[in-house]
Design an enzyme around this catalytic site. Structure first.
Site, PDB file in Angstrom:
ATOM      1  N   ASN A   1       0.796  -1.219   0.000  1.00  0.00           N
ATOM      2  CA  ASN A   1       0.000   0.000   0.000  1.00  0.00           C
ATOM      3  C   ASN A   1       0.834   1.278   0.000  1.00  0.00           C
ATOM      4  O   ASN A   1       0.309   2.359  -0.251  1.00  0.00           O
ATOM      5  CB  ASN A   1      -0.927  -0.026   1.231  1.00  0.00           C
ATOM      6  CG  ASN A   1      -1.604   1.292   1.490  1.00  0.00           C
ATOM      7  OD1 ASN A   1      -2.502   1.698   0.762  1.00  0.00           O
ATOM      8  ND2 ASN A   1      -1.170   2.000   2.533  1.00  0.00           N
TER       9      ASN A   1
ATOM     10  N   SER B   1      -4.706   2.306  -8.415  1.00  0.00           N
ATOM     11  CA  SER B   1      -5.493   3.516  -8.613  1.00  0.00           C
ATOM     12  C   SER B   1      -6.093   3.527 -10.007  1.00  0.00           C
ATOM     13  O   SER B   1      -5.606   2.856 -10.926  1.00  0.00           O
ATOM     14  CB  SER B   1      -4.576   4.734  -8.425  1.00  0.00           C
ATOM     15  OG  SER B   1      -5.168   5.914  -8.894  1.00  0.00           O
TER      16      SER B   1
ATOM     17  N   TYR C   1       3.330   9.528 -10.924  1.00  0.00           N
ATOM     18  CA  TYR C   1       2.543   8.594 -10.115  1.00  0.00           C
ATOM     19  C   TYR C   1       1.808   7.593 -11.005  1.00  0.00           C
ATOM     20  O   TYR C   1       1.822   6.385 -10.749  1.00  0.00           O
ATOM     21  CB  TYR C   1       1.559   9.399  -9.270  1.00  0.00           C
ATOM     22  CG  TYR C   1       0.536   8.589  -8.512  1.00  0.00           C
ATOM     23  CD1 TYR C   1       0.853   8.026  -7.281  1.00  0.00           C
ATOM     24  CD2 TYR C   1      -0.756   8.416  -9.007  1.00  0.00           C
ATOM     25  CE1 TYR C   1      -0.100   7.293  -6.565  1.00  0.00           C
ATOM     26  CE2 TYR C   1      -1.708   7.684  -8.308  1.00  0.00           C
ATOM     27  CZ  TYR C   1      -1.377   7.132  -7.090  1.00  0.00           C
ATOM     28  OH  TYR C   1      -2.305   6.409  -6.393  1.00  0.00           O
ATOM     29  N   SER C   2       1.175   8.103 -12.051  1.00  0.00           N
ATOM     30  CA  SER C   2       0.420   7.244 -12.955  1.00  0.00           C
ATOM     31  C   SER C   2       1.310   6.202 -13.618  1.00  0.00           C
ATOM     32  O   SER C   2       0.918   5.036 -13.769  1.00  0.00           O
ATOM     33  CB  SER C   2      -0.276   8.102 -14.019  1.00  0.00           C
ATOM     34  OG  SER C   2      -1.096   7.309 -14.852  1.00  0.00           O
TER      35      SER C   2
ATOM     36  N   ILE D   1      -9.999   9.237  -2.753  1.00  0.00           N
ATOM     37  CA  ILE D   1     -10.251   8.845  -1.366  1.00  0.00           C
ATOM     38  C   ILE D   1      -9.845   9.993  -0.443  1.00  0.00           C
ATOM     39  O   ILE D   1      -8.870  10.703  -0.711  1.00  0.00           O
ATOM     40  CB  ILE D   1      -9.468   7.570  -0.993  1.00  0.00           C
ATOM     41  CG1 ILE D   1      -9.655   6.485  -2.073  1.00  0.00           C
ATOM     42  CG2 ILE D   1      -9.896   7.056   0.376  1.00  0.00           C
ATOM     43  CD1 ILE D   1     -11.062   6.006  -2.257  1.00  0.00           C
ATOM     44  N   ASP D   2     -10.542  10.129   0.670  1.00  0.00           N
ATOM     45  CA  ASP D   2     -10.305  11.279   1.549  1.00  0.00           C
ATOM     46  C   ASP D   2      -9.116  11.109   2.496  1.00  0.00           C
ATOM     47  O   ASP D   2      -9.200  11.429   3.693  1.00  0.00           O
ATOM     48  CB  ASP D   2     -11.564  11.621   2.343  1.00  0.00           C
ATOM     49  CG  ASP D   2     -11.950  10.541   3.363  1.00  0.00           C
ATOM     50  OD1 ASP D   2     -11.326   9.447   3.363  1.00  0.00           O
ATOM     51  OD2 ASP D   2     -12.884  10.789   4.152  1.00  0.00           O
ATOM     52  N   THR D   3      -8.006  10.617   1.972  1.00  0.00           N
ATOM     53  CA  THR D   3      -6.784  10.589   2.779  1.00  0.00           C
ATOM     54  C   THR D   3      -6.223  12.002   2.907  1.00  0.00           C
ATOM     55  O   THR D   3      -6.518  12.883   2.082  1.00  0.00           O
ATOM     56  CB  THR D   3      -5.717   9.687   2.144  1.00  0.00           C
ATOM     57  OG1 THR D   3      -5.335  10.238   0.882  1.00  0.00           O
ATOM     58  CG2 THR D   3      -6.245   8.279   1.952  1.00  0.00           C
TER      59      THR D   3
END
Length: 293
Positions: free
Chosen positions: A119, A170, A183-184, A218-220
């Site tokens: 993760n 993702s 990142y992608s 996501i609300d991280t």
């Protein structure tokens, strides 16, 4: 007829997917009781929430991240929530010694491993690609190569237990999104590696499942800080997301989509109307609100 096919085939795919998943074994928290689980990137966000869910289910939890002080708080809460045991290994996943240490602790102190949840993610920017090749290389080391190294190191234990590998990815690893180029790239690499590895496991009759988790917004803390002002969509809760990941890994699902409608459905559109999907994606952003580099 061509237009009819474009409409019917995605709809048929949805119906088949619904029938397939609804017929699978139901998840029960007791399935995780006594299971030995590694969670990387567990000091904050989705990883932290997965550790707490696993603790409530009575698993042996081994967590890792860079910040030891924060990890210690996570471990203490896991124990309070009912984990069979909770341990930590702090360190950066850039350092391959950390991956080896994790596996050694699992072998020596847990006696093996039932589930490996990958993760962790390196820090990157949310903006136009700046041409920094060195940053891309560093991010590949953390977000991709360390996943490979962890898998290779843990595989002997997972083969013995008939265990599971859970890879947190993702939508940015399935569709080209703006402002996340480095990142992608790493997330697309994860898809290619683990999807190919799954095929080889099947050919070799290796009883280790691979679950690829395709997540939306996501609300991280990190995601909200980087993208909340730019994205025209509401984030999904990290607590629920974490639970869905654990369910999918436990049931040995091929892929987990969260939330399903906002992640799976665009992929059906991608296959039949890629340019339309690109347009719809761009309309979800307010680039004028990007922070100055």
């Amino acid at each position: 007829m061509g237009l009819l096919q474009k409409i019917l085939i995605p709809v048929l795919g949805l119906v088949l997917a619904f029938c397939f998943y609804s017929s699978r074994e139901n998840f029960k928290p007791e399935m995780l009781k006594g299971k030995r689980v590694i969670v990387t990137g567990a000091s904050t966000g989705i990883g932290e929430q997965m550790a707490y869910h696993l603790a409530r289910m009575g698993a042996h939890v081994l967590v890792t991240a860079r910040t030891e002080a924060k990890l210690q708080q996570v471990v203490e809460r896991c124990r309070a929530l009912g984990a069979s045991s909770a341990r930590l290994v702090s360190g950066s996943m850039e350092d391959m010694a950390t991956t080896r240490q994790l596996v050694e602790v699992a072998e020596a102190e847990l006696g093996g491993l039932d589930m490996l949840i990958l993760n962790h993610v390196g820090k990157s920017y949310f903006n136009y690609f700046d041409g920094d090749v060195g940053h891309v290389q560093k991010l590949l080391d953390i977000n991709f190569l360390s996943y490979v190294a962890m898998t290779v190191s843990a595989l002997p234990m997972l083969k013995r237990s008939g265990g599971s590998i859970v890879v947190v990815s993702s939508m940015a690893g399935k569709v080209g999104f703006p402002f996340t180029v480095p990142y992608s790239a790493t997330k697309f690499a994860l898809d290619g590696f683990f999807s190919s590895l799954r095929q080889e496991f099947s050919i070799q009759s290796v009883n280790v499942s691979i679950t690829l988790c395709i997540l939306g917004f996501i609300d991280t803390e990190n995601a909200m800080r980087a993208a909340a002002d730019v994205l025209l969509m509401s984030p999904a809760p990290k607590e629920e997301c974490a639970l869905e990941i654990i369910k999918g890994g436990t049931l040995r699902q091929r892929e987990v989509y969260y939330r399903y409608a906002s992640t799976k459905l665009p992929l059906l559109l991608r296959d039949w109307a890629a340019e339309l999907l690109d347009l719809l994606v761009r309309q979800r952003y307010r680039p004028e609100r990007l922070r100055a580099a």
